[in-house]
Design a protein around this motif. Structure first.
Motif, PDB file in Angstrom:
ATOM      1  N   VAL A  65       0.877  -1.170   0.000  1.00 21.13           N
ATOM      2  CA  VAL A  65       0.000   0.000   0.000  1.00 21.13           C
ATOM      3  C   VAL A  65       0.912   1.217   0.000  1.00 21.13           C
ATOM      4  CG1 VAL A  65      -1.887   1.200   1.159  1.00 21.13           C
ATOM      5  CG2 VAL A  65      -1.693  -1.296   1.354  1.00 21.13           C
ATOM      6  N   ARG A  66       0.925   1.956  -1.101  1.00 25.88           N
ATOM      7  CA  ARG A  66       1.918   3.020  -1.244  1.00 25.88           C
ATOM      8  C   ARG A  66       1.265   4.314  -1.736  1.00 25.88           C
ATOM      9  NH1 ARG A  66       5.205   0.611  -4.700  1.00 25.88           N
ATOM     10  NH2 ARG A  66       6.784  -0.042  -3.200  1.00 25.88           N
ATOM     11  N   ASN A  67       1.484   5.388  -0.999  1.00 27.73           N
ATOM     12  CA  ASN A  67       1.113   6.739  -1.426  1.00 27.73           C
ATOM     13  C   ASN A  67      -0.375   6.894  -1.750  1.00 27.73           C
ATOM     14  OD1 ASN A  67       3.839   7.449  -1.217  1.00 27.73           O
ATOM     15  ND2 ASN A  67       4.245   6.944  -3.351  1.00 27.73           N
ATOM     16  N   ILE A  68      -1.231   6.164  -1.039  1.00 27.18           N
ATOM     17  CA  ILE A  68      -2.661   6.379  -1.239  1.00 27.18           C
ATOM     18  C   ILE A  68      -3.169   7.408  -0.233  1.00 27.18           C
ATOM     19  CG2 ILE A  68      -2.958   4.018  -2.072  1.00 27.18           C
ATOM     20  CD1 ILE A  68      -4.593   3.485   0.546  1.00 27.18           C
ATOM     21  N   THR A  69      -4.316   7.977  -0.534  1.00 26.58           N
ATOM     22  CA  THR A  69      -4.994   8.912   0.362  1.00 26.58           C
ATOM     23  C   THR A  69      -6.396   8.368   0.624  1.00 26.58           C
ATOM     24  OG1 THR A  69      -3.765  10.801  -0.523  1.00 26.58           O
ATOM     25  CG2 THR A  69      -5.825  11.276   0.640  1.00 26.58           C
ATOM     26  N   VAL A  70      -6.813   8.416   1.892  1.00 24.71           N
ATOM     27  CA  VAL A  70      -8.180   8.035   2.242  1.00 24.71           C
ATOM     28  C   VAL A  70      -8.810   9.207   2.987  1.00 24.71           C
ATOM     29  CG1 VAL A  70      -9.676   6.450   3.490  1.00 24.71           C
ATOM     30  CG2 VAL A  70      -7.619   5.577   2.362  1.00 24.71           C
ATOM     31  N   LEU A  71      -9.945   9.685   2.484  1.00 33.03           N
ATOM     32  CA  LEU A  71     -10.646  10.834   3.066  1.00 33.03           C
ATOM     33  C   LEU A  71     -12.094  10.451   3.350  1.00 33.03           C
ATOM     34  CD1 LEU A  71      -9.348  13.608   0.602  1.00 33.03           C
ATOM     35  CD2 LEU A  71      -8.431  13.019   2.858  1.00 33.03           C
ATOM     36  N   VAL A  75       3.490  -0.770   3.884  1.00 26.89           N
ATOM     37  CA  VAL A  75       2.583   0.376   3.825  1.00 26.89           C
ATOM     38  C   VAL A  75       3.446   1.612   3.960  1.00 26.89           C
ATOM     39  CG1 VAL A  75       0.623   1.552   4.892  1.00 26.89           C
ATOM     40  CG2 VAL A  75       0.712  -0.950   4.883  1.00 26.89           C
ATOM     41  N   GLU A  76       3.428   2.488   2.979  1.00 28.68           N
ATOM     42  CA  GLU A  76       4.307   3.659   3.069  1.00 28.68           C
ATOM     43  C   GLU A  76       3.721   4.868   2.343  1.00 28.68           C
ATOM     44  OE1 GLU A  76       8.101   3.181   1.233  1.00 28.68           O
ATOM     45  OE2 GLU A  76       7.300   2.513  -0.686  1.00 28.68           O
ATOM     46  N   GLY A  77       4.058   6.041   2.890  1.00 32.08           N
ATOM     47  CA  GLY A  77       3.756   7.296   2.230  1.00 32.08           C
ATOM     48  C   GLY A  77       2.283   7.634   2.111  1.00 32.08           C
ATOM     49  N   CYS A  78       1.448   7.089   2.983  1.00 31.12           N
ATOM     50  CA  CYS A  78      -0.004   7.283   2.859  1.00 31.12           C
ATOM     51  C   CYS A  78      -0.483   8.437   3.735  1.00 31.12           C
ATOM     52  CB  CYS A  78      -0.737   6.000   3.232  1.00 31.12           C
ATOM     53  SG  CYS A  78      -0.338   4.607   2.147  1.00 31.12           S
ATOM     54  N   THR A  79      -1.618   9.005   3.352  1.00 32.57           N
ATOM     55  CA  THR A  79      -2.256  10.085   4.108  1.00 32.57           C
ATOM     56  C   THR A  79      -3.707   9.698   4.372  1.00 32.57           C
ATOM     57  OG1 THR A  79      -0.855  11.747   3.038  1.00 32.57           O
ATOM     58  CG2 THR A  79      -2.862  12.526   4.115  1.00 32.57           C
ATOM     59  N   PHE A  80      -4.093   9.775   5.664  1.00 32.63           N
ATOM     60  CA  PHE A  80      -5.422   9.319   6.056  1.00 32.63           C
ATOM     61  C   PHE A  80      -6.116  10.368   6.924  1.00 32.63           C
ATOM     62  CE2 PHE A  80      -3.187   4.986   6.057  1.00 32.63           C
ATOM     63  CZ  PHE A  80      -3.548   4.718   4.744  1.00 32.63           C
ATOM     64  N   SER A  81      -7.409  10.581   6.670  1.00 27.72           N
ATOM     65  CA  SER A  81      -8.260  11.391   7.537  1.00 27.72           C
ATOM     66  C   SER A  81      -9.644  10.767   7.473  1.00 27.72           C
ATOM     67  CB  SER A  81      -8.307  12.843   7.077  1.00 27.72           C
ATOM     68  OG  SER A  81      -9.106  13.616   7.958  1.00 27.72           O
ATOM     69  N   VAL A  82     -10.072  10.131   8.571  1.00 25.72           N
ATOM     70  CA  VAL A  82     -11.255   9.266   8.507  1.00 25.72           C
ATOM     71  C   VAL A  82     -12.096   9.387   9.770  1.00 25.72           C
ATOM     72  CG1 VAL A  82     -10.173   7.624   6.926  1.00 25.72           C
ATOM     73  CG2 VAL A  82      -9.891   7.312   9.379  1.00 25.72           C
ATOM     74  N   GLY A  83     -13.223   8.642   9.782  1.00 23.47           N
ATOM     75  CA  GLY A  83     -14.140   8.699  10.910  1.00 23.47           C
ATOM     76  C   GLY A  83     -13.941   7.600  11.922  1.00 23.47           C
ATOM     77  N   ASP A  84     -12.982   6.700  11.700  1.00 20.94           N
ATOM     78  CA  ASP A  84     -12.693   5.621  12.644  1.00 20.94           C
ATOM     79  C   ASP A  84     -11.175   5.425  12.652  1.00 20.94           C
ATOM     80  OD1 ASP A  84     -12.876   3.238  14.281  1.00 20.94           O
ATOM     81  OD2 ASP A  84     -14.912   2.975  13.581  1.00 20.94           O
ATOM     82  N   ASP A  85     -10.702   4.209  12.913  1.00 20.91           N
ATOM     83  CA  ASP A  85      -9.257   3.994  12.979  1.00 20.91           C
ATOM     84  C   ASP A  85      -8.613   4.184  11.608  1.00 20.91           C
ATOM     85  OD1 ASP A  85      -9.219   3.438  15.729  1.00 20.91           O
ATOM     86  OD2 ASP A  85      -9.786   1.357  15.377  1.00 20.91           O
ATOM     87  N   ALA A  86      -7.327   4.543  11.628  1.00 24.00           N
ATOM     88  CA  ALA A  86      -6.611   4.801  10.379  1.00 24.00           C
ATOM     89  C   ALA A  86      -5.896   3.542   9.889  1.00 24.00           C
ATOM     90  CB  ALA A  86      -5.639   5.955  10.550  1.00 24.00           C
ATOM     91  N   ILE A  87      -4.719   3.250  10.426  1.00 28.90           N
ATOM     92  CA  ILE A  87      -3.963   2.054  10.047  1.00 28.90           C
ATOM     93  C   ILE A  87      -4.260   0.992  11.092  1.00 28.90           C
ATOM     94  CG2 ILE A  87      -1.675   1.118   9.557  1.00 28.90           C
ATOM     95  CD1 ILE A  87      -0.784   4.118   9.238  1.00 28.90           C
ATOM     96  N   CYS A  88      -4.988  -0.031  10.718  1.00 28.40           N
ATOM     97  CA  CYS A  88      -5.521  -0.958  11.707  1.00 28.40           C
ATOM     98  C   CYS A  88      -5.152  -2.398  11.366  1.00 28.40           C
ATOM     99  CB  CYS A  88      -7.033  -0.824  11.782  1.00 28.40           C
ATOM    100  SG  CYS A  88      -7.733  -1.525  13.292  1.00 28.40           S
ATOM    101  N   ILE A  89      -4.637  -3.110  12.375  1.00 24.80           N
ATOM    102  CA  ILE A  89      -4.249  -4.515  12.247  1.00 24.80           C
ATOM    103  C   ILE A  89      -5.311  -5.373  12.909  1.00 24.80           C
ATOM    104  CG2 ILE A  89      -2.461  -6.222  12.729  1.00 24.80           C
ATOM    105  CD1 ILE A  89      -1.574  -3.913  10.881  1.00 24.80           C
ATOM    106  N   LYS A  90      -5.850  -6.354  12.171  1.00 30.94           N
ATOM    107  CA  LYS A  90      -6.897  -7.226  12.698  1.00 30.94           C
ATOM    108  C   LYS A  90      -6.609  -8.671  12.296  1.00 30.94           C
ATOM    109  CE  LYS A  90     -10.487  -3.627  12.416  1.00 30.94           C
ATOM    110  NZ  LYS A  90     -10.767  -3.507  13.862  1.00 30.94           N
ATOM    111  N   SER A  91      -7.314  -9.614  12.954  1.00 28.38           N
ATOM    112  CA  SER A  91      -7.119 -11.032  12.599  1.00 28.38           C
ATOM    113  C   SER A  91      -8.290 -11.910  13.031  1.00 28.38           C
ATOM    114  CB  SER A  91      -5.818 -11.558  13.208  1.00 28.38           C
ATOM    115  OG  SER A  91      -5.844 -11.460  14.626  1.00 28.38           O
ATOM    116  N   GLY A  92      -9.499 -11.362  13.031  1.00 28.12           N
ATOM    117  CA  GLY A  92     -10.673 -12.161  13.397  1.00 28.12           C
ATOM    118  C   GLY A  92     -11.070 -11.973  14.850  1.00 28.12           C
ATOM    119  N   ARG A  93     -12.329 -12.317  15.138  1.00 28.62           N
ATOM    120  CA  ARG A  93     -12.863 -12.059  16.472  1.00 28.62           C
ATOM    121  C   ARG A  93     -13.244 -13.346  17.207  1.00 28.62           C
ATOM    122  NH1 ARG A  93     -18.556  -9.209  17.640  1.00 28.62           N
ATOM    123  NH2 ARG A  93     -18.167  -8.308  15.584  1.00 28.62           N
ATOM    124  N   ASN A  94     -12.833 -13.420  18.454  1.00 29.11           N
ATOM    125  CA  ASN A  94     -13.253 -14.473  19.383  1.00 29.11           C
ATOM    126  C   ASN A  94     -12.976 -15.865  18.807  1.00 29.11           C
ATOM    127  OD1 ASN A  94     -13.978 -12.275  20.876  1.00 29.11           O
ATOM    128  ND2 ASN A  94     -16.166 -12.586  20.713  1.00 29.11           N
TER     129      ASN A  94
END
Length: 552
Positions: A255-261, A282-301
């Protein structure tokens, strides 16, 4: 030909020099590579007038390109409208500079599918861009992809200017009973009354079981599930209905140089969710959002533990986050674990929390070997750094008004649902403005273990709060907090080393230690305590031998 590269070979030499403190140890990876042949969407009748729906032309171009052995599907400059699309192997969807791709705002254009949402098997509306079991896929370019999220979002009256609120209500939709939340449809409102809406169960196992709340089950912007060799580069994603960029159960992700607004109060609009992914950059990205920005997940419970696919072997660097719930985040759906992740040279401005690690009982999973350095933060609403095992749960040890003592929090049996945070290291961190500099809050039955912070300047209201922790090491950290009674609080914790600590000269109490049954081997060393009115305060029942204070 595929390009075989070590992830380290993707790094610039200056970044390597900065990374010497935490040597990056990642496996070699393959990267995307495409034929030079270009397929234009205009070849299939696409029209850039901002009115024509081009879903068929987009999909035909993608399918034809893949069937011919792959290549580039070009979206030229212009205003293009489309419905949801399915991606294919060996296709680079290239959105040229000046191209605006507007996805449909008609909820009926999206079909319910079986997928995964927040770590559980679920039914949701199909993503705007979707693919599964693919190889060698990219979305690149300098154009804009707009998800028309306003067609799906709930809106809160308290966070909306009066004139906009009146116009929104007049436009249609429905209000809740309190008349303080607007929903785009009755289906959308009805979904709020259903527990775990959308989750597949023995009682609700078919897509038809969810038709009555279809509009509530907002789609992600892009989901690539069980895929290999992915590239997201250059493009802007905006106005996502829910999570934005969501590689899931995938390998070799760049994920390189993307923007999420996404707007500041837009629900669940995470920027990037790496879920059960192995290997990437993941490098060079710009984020401005309504929840978490860079998020690591792996399933629930239990489902996440059965999946047993940690997110691992990632380098994340040179990213900027503006508004978000968290800048860099792990959890809370981390039941499959997370490990071997490096975060370097990132800036968080105006996020609710900076570095955020969250879980709760029932999740299980192990988060370990996380390395973070050269992190700069400004105007953080909550904690600059947070390790919390009570996510979405009321504070287990609230302080009684007028008392410094924390009530006892009973332990529960350790089992497969007990989460673990351990072996995480930070250095070279600054924060100019936060409610709390550093909070570590483990479980009575499972302490947060082996956390280090070195070389940090943290300006905040509160300094350190450390509860149910083991082997926490802070060296050369300035806690420039306005609340100085105490600057540092340690409760029910052991093997805590605080070395070369700086603090405000007017501090009432520098260190308070409590939790007589557990607290031991607490050391405050190489620190001038003379500037504080009281260097050490012991909680009820504490013995002096549990704490060592020395300027050497």
């Amino acid at each position: 030909m595929l390009k075989y590269l070590s992830l380290l070979s993707l790094l610039a030499l200056p970044a390597l020099a900065a990374a010497q403190s935490f040597p990056v140890n990642l496996r070699p990876m393959q990267t995307t590579s495409f034929r030079a042949d270009t397929t234009r969407i205009t070849q299939f009748g696409a029209v850039a007038d901002g009115l024509t729906v081009n879903t068929k032309a987009f999909q035909q171009a993608i399918d034809a390109c893949s069937q011919q052995g792959g290549g580039v599907v070009l979206v030229p400059r212009g205003h293009w409208r489309t419905g949801p699309l399915t991606l294919r192997s060996n296709v680079n969807l290239h959105v040229a500079a000046g191209a605006l791709v507007q996805f449909s705002n008609q909820r009926s254009d999206y079909q319910l599918i079986k997928t995964n949402w927040e770590g559980l098997d679920a039914v949701r509306n199909q993503p705007l861009l979707y693919g599964h079991d693919l190889e060698n896929v990219a979305i690149t370019g300098q154009g804009i992809l707009d998800g028309a999220g306003e067609a799906w979002w709930m809106v809160q009256k308290a966070r909306t200017p009066e004139g906009e609120w009146k116009a929104l209500v007049a436009s249609g939709g429905v209000l809740n009973e309190k008349q303080d939340r607007w929903y785009p449809s009755a289906q959308s409102l009805k979904g709020t009354t259903v527990k775990e809406a959308g989750v597949l169960t023995a009682e609700k196992s078919e897509i038809k079981d969810f038709e009555e709340i279809k509009d509530y089950l907002r789609p992600d912007f892009i989901v690539l599930d069980r895929c290999k060799r992915l590239l997201f580069e250059g493009v802007t994603f905006q106005n996502s209905p829910a999570w934005t960029v969501h590689p899931m159960r995938s390998q070799e992700v760049v994920v390189r140089n993307i923007t999420v607004l996404n707007g500041p109060y837009t629900p669940n609009t995470d920027a990037l969710d790496l879920e059960s992914c192995q290997g990437g950059l993941v490098e060079g990205c710009t984020f401005s959002v309504g929840d978490d920005a860079i998020c690591i997940k792996s399933g629930r419970n239990e489902q996440g533990r059965i999946r047993a696919m940690p997110t691992e072997n990632f380098l994340i660097r040179n990213c900027t986050v503006y508004r978000a719930h968290g800048g860099f985040v792990i959890g809370s759906e981390m039941s499959g674990g997370a490990r071997n992740i490096y975060v370097q040279n990132c800036t968080f401005i105006g996020t609710d929390i900076g570095l955020r690690f969250k879980t709760t009982r029932g999740r299980g999973g192990v988060v370990e070997r996380i390395f973070m350095e050269n992190i700069d933060m400004k105007d953080i609403g909550g904690e600059a750094i947070l390790f919390d095992m009570y996510y979405m749960i009321k504070d287990p040890t609230p302080q009684v008004a007028g008392s410094k003592e924390r009530p006892a929090s009973p332990a529960k049996p350790v089992d497969e649902g007990t989460p673990q945070f351990r072996n995480m290291h930070m250095r070279n961190v600054t924060c100019n403005g936060a409610r709390t500099a550093l909070m570590v809050r483990g479980l009575p039955e499972m302490a947060i273990k082996d956390i280090s912070l070195e070389n940090a300047v943290l300006q905040s209201q509160k300094g350190l709060i450390c509860i149910e922790a083991d082997n926490i090491r802070l060296h050369n950290v300035a806690f420039l907090s306005t609340a100085t009674d105490p600057v540092l609080e340690v409760h029910n914790s052991q093997n805590i080393l605080l070395s070369a600590i700086r603090y405000p000269a007017n501090a009432t109490t520098l260190l308070r230690v409590s939790g007589a049954e557990k607290a031991r081997n607490i050391k405050l060393l190489h620190t001038d305590t003379s500037a504080a009115k009281q260097a050490l305060e012991l909680g009820a029942g504490m013995k002096k031998k549990a704490v060592t204070v020395s300027q050497r």
